[in-house]
Write an enzyme that holds these catalytic residues in place. Structure first.
Site, PDB file in Angstrom:
ATOM      1  CG  ASP A 169      23.988  -8.909 -59.054  1.00  0.00           C
ATOM      2  OD1 ASP A 169      24.566  -9.220 -58.004  1.00  0.00           O
ATOM      3  OD2 ASP A 169      22.758  -8.749 -59.126  1.00  0.00           O
ATOM      4  CG  HIS A 182      17.994  -1.848 -59.455  1.00  0.00           C
ATOM      5  ND1 HIS A 182      17.057  -1.246 -58.646  1.00  0.00           N
ATOM      6  CD2 HIS A 182      18.781  -2.590 -58.640  1.00  0.00           C
ATOM      7  CE1 HIS A 182      17.275  -1.614 -57.398  1.00  0.00           C
ATOM      8  NE2 HIS A 182      18.312  -2.425 -57.363  1.00  0.00           N
ATOM      9  NE  ARG A 228      23.996  -1.982 -54.949  1.00  0.00           N
ATOM     10  CZ  ARG A 228      23.049  -2.919 -54.941  1.00  0.00           C
ATOM     11  NH1 ARG A 228      22.930  -3.732 -53.907  1.00  0.00           N
ATOM     12  NH2 ARG A 228      22.213  -3.030 -55.950  1.00  0.00           N
ATOM     13  CG  HIS A 271      17.475 -11.422 -54.447  1.00  0.00           C
ATOM     14  ND1 HIS A 271      18.045 -10.178 -54.543  1.00  0.00           N
ATOM     15  CD2 HIS A 271      17.159 -11.578 -53.121  1.00  0.00           C
ATOM     16  CE1 HIS A 271      18.062  -9.607 -53.347  1.00  0.00           C
ATOM     17  NE2 HIS A 271      17.545 -10.442 -52.468  1.00  0.00           N
ATOM     18  CB  SER A 315      17.514 -11.502 -49.218  1.00  0.00           C
ATOM     19  OG  SER A 315      18.031 -10.239 -49.595  1.00  0.00           O
TER      20      SER A 315
END
Length: 441
Positions: free
Chosen positions: A373, A318, A327, A271, A241
Site C-alpha cells: 500500500d 506487515h 510488491r 486491510h 478478504s
C-alpha cells in the site's frame, strides 16, 4: 466443457486423491501448538487453513504456486508491446498450477470478454445509492445485485450432486471476474465523471479494458493496471478478504455472496482501505509543510510527529513479512521506468528512506518496511486518478483472481464448512486453575 474447465477437473481429481491419502496416512499428526495469546490476538500465526494458490514467506514475500513476483514478471505472457504480466496468466497459474502459454492467456481473455455482460438491474442497484456513498459500498452493492445470475444457486436449488458443486462454482467465478471491471469502471465514472460512461472494448485484454472504461488510454497506465491486478491478486488464505470469502463459501454460499462478504472485509482501514490512507497521509504532510517536495529531514520530523501523536505511518509494517514487500519493489521499479521525475513518487521513495530507521529505533516493531500500500496510490495519482477513495475498488477487482480460484478449489476438494471452537474467558480461567478442559468439537 471448455478447455480451462477440463484442465482444472483433471488437476482437481488428481489433487483430491492426494489429499485423501494425506489425511488417511497423516490426519492424526499435530501440525502446531496454539498459545493463549494467539487465541486472544486474532489467531495470529495459527496454521488452520489450506490455500493452494499462494504462500507468504516472511523473508521472500508472496509466492504464487512457487513463483515470486520477479519470476512472474519474467515468465508470464505479456500484452503485445508490453513488459508487465497479464493477470489472465496469473489466474491460470493459480487455478491450474502450471505456467500458461500465450495461447492459454488469450483464451482466458476471450472467455472473460464473452462473459462480461452486466445486467441493467446491477447498474440500477448502484444508481439507487447516493453519489456520496463510498465506492466500496457501491462495489459490494453491485456484486450483490449480480447474485441473481448465480449458476450455483440455481443448480443447488434444482438439486445437484455434491461432487459436481465445483462446476457451477467455476462458471460463477469466471462470470464474476469477467464482469468486475465493468462494475468498477461504472462506479468510477458515476461518482467522479458525471456518469459519462465508456463502453467496453472487446479487443482489449482484461486489465487494458478496465483502464479504457475508467477513461485512461495511456499505454503505460494500461501496463500499470496489468501490474496492479497481478500483484494484488492473492496473499495466502488467512488475510481478511481471502479468509472471509473462504469462510462464507464454506457454508455453500455462492461466489457472489462469498466475494461480497470478502469485499466488506477489504473495505476495512486495516486491510484494503490502507492504500488510500497512504496517499491521504502524504497529502496532509505536504500541506502542513507547505511543499510538494519535502526533504528527507522534513519527512523524518513529520514521521516522528505522527508517531508521537499515537498514530501509525500508513503503508509500513506487515503481519507476516519481515522485509520490504516485493510488491512495493515491483511498483518502485515501475515508477523508475515510467515516472521517475514525479514529485509524489519521489516523496514515496524518500519516505522509504526515512521511515524504517525511525521505526527500528523504537525497538518494538518487527517489520519496519513498506508493504504494497505504501506505493500504489502515488502511481495512480501520477496518471490523474486522484480519487483515492476508489483505490480499494481496484484492489477488490484484483483480489477476485485469487479468492475465486481458491473457492473453485475449495469445492473441488469438498472442503467442509469452517467451524473453529471458541471459548469464554471464564472457561480459560477455570482451565488455568486445572478446573476445566478446553478442547475442540
Amino acid at each position: 466443457m471448455g478447455i480451462l474447465k477440463e484442465r482444472f477437473k483433471a488437476k482437481a481429481d488428481e489433487s483430491a486423491v492426494e489429499v485423501k491419502n494425506l489425511l488417511k496416512e497423516h490426519g492424526s499428526k499435530t501440525i502446531g501448538e496454539v498459545q493463549l495469546s494467539q487465541v486472544y490476538q486474532g489467531m495470529r500465526g495459527i496454521t488452520g487453513l489450506v490455500s493452494e494458490t499462494s504462500l507468504l514467506d516472511a523473508q521472500e514475500g508472496i509466492r504464487f504456486r512457487g513463483y515470486s513476483i520477479p519470476e512472474l514478471q519474467q515468465k508470464l505472457p505479456k500484452a503485445k508491446g508490453g513488459s508487465e504480466p497479464l493477470p489472465e496468466g496469473l489466474f491460470y497459474l493459480m487455478l491450474i498450477g502450471e505456467l500458461p502459454t500465450e495461447e492459454d492467456v488469450h483464451h482466458i481473455s476471450s472467455v472473460w470478454q464473452r462473459r462480461s455482460h452486466v445486467p441493467n438491474h446491477v447498474f440500477a442497484a448502484i444508481d439507487a445509492l447516493p453519489i456520496t456513498a463510498h465506492p466500496m459500498t457501491m462495489f459490494v452493492s453491485g456484486i450483490m445485485a449480480l447474485q441473481t445470475e448465480s449458476n450455483f444457486a440455481k443448480r443447488y436449488a434444482e438439486g445437484i450432486n455434491k461432487k459436481d458443486y465445483w462446476e457451477p462454482i467455476f462458471d460463477d467465478a469466471m462470470d464474476l471476474i469477467a464482469r468486475l471491471p465493468r462494475i468498477a469502471a461504472y462506479i468510477y465514472r458515476r461518482k467522479y465523471k458525471n456518469s459519462q460512461h465508456i463502453q467496453p472494448n472487446g479487443l482489449l485484454d482484461w486489465s487494458g479494458n478496465l483502464a479504457h472504461m475508467l477513461g485512461f488510454e495511456n499505454e503505460s497506465f494500461k501496463e500499470l493496471m496489468r501490474l496492479y491486478m497481478t500483484i494484488h491478486a492473492d496473499h495466502e488464505g488467512g488475510n481478511v478478504s481471502a479468509h472471509t470469502t473462504h469462510l462464507v463459501g464454506s457454508a455453500l454460499s455462492d461466489p457472489y455472496l462469498s466475494f461480497a462478504a470478502g469485499m466488506n472485509g477489504l473495505a476495512g482501514p486495516l486491510h484494503g482501505l490502507a492504500n488510500q490512507e497512504v496517499v491521504k497521509w502524504i497529502f496532509e504532510m505536504r500541506e502542513e509543510l507547505k511543499t510538494e517536495t519535502p526533504s528527507k529531514e522534513q519527512i523524518e520530523e513529520y514521521v516522528k510527529k505522527t508517531l508521537s501523536e499515537g498514530k501509525v505511518v500508513p503503508g509500513y509494517g506487515h503481519a507476516v513479512l519481515r522485509k520490504t514487500d516485493p510488491r512495493f519493489t515491483a511498483q518502485m521499479d515501475f515508477g523508475k521506468k515510467h515516472l521517475a521525475d514525479d514529485p509524489l513518487v519521489q516523496t514515496v521513495w524518500n519516505v522509504y528512506d526515512a521511515v524504517p530507521p525511525i521505526l527500528q529505533s523504537l525497538g518494538k516493531i518487527k517489520n519496519p518496511w513498506p508493504n504494497v500500500d505504501a506505493h500504489s496510490g502515488a502511481l495512480l495519482v501520477h496518471y490523474g486518478m486522484v480519487e483515492y477513495e476508489f483505490y480499494t475498488v481496484l484492489f477488490g477487482v484484483s483480489r477476485a483472481l485469487g479468492v475465486m480460484s481458491s473457492l473453485i478449489w475449495d469445492r473441488a476438494l469438498a472442503l467442509p464448512i469452517e467451524r473453529p471452537k471458541s471459548v469464554t474467558t471464564d472457561l480459560v480461567k477455570q482451565w488455568l486453575k486445572g478446573e476445566a478442559e478446553i478442547w475442540g468439537e
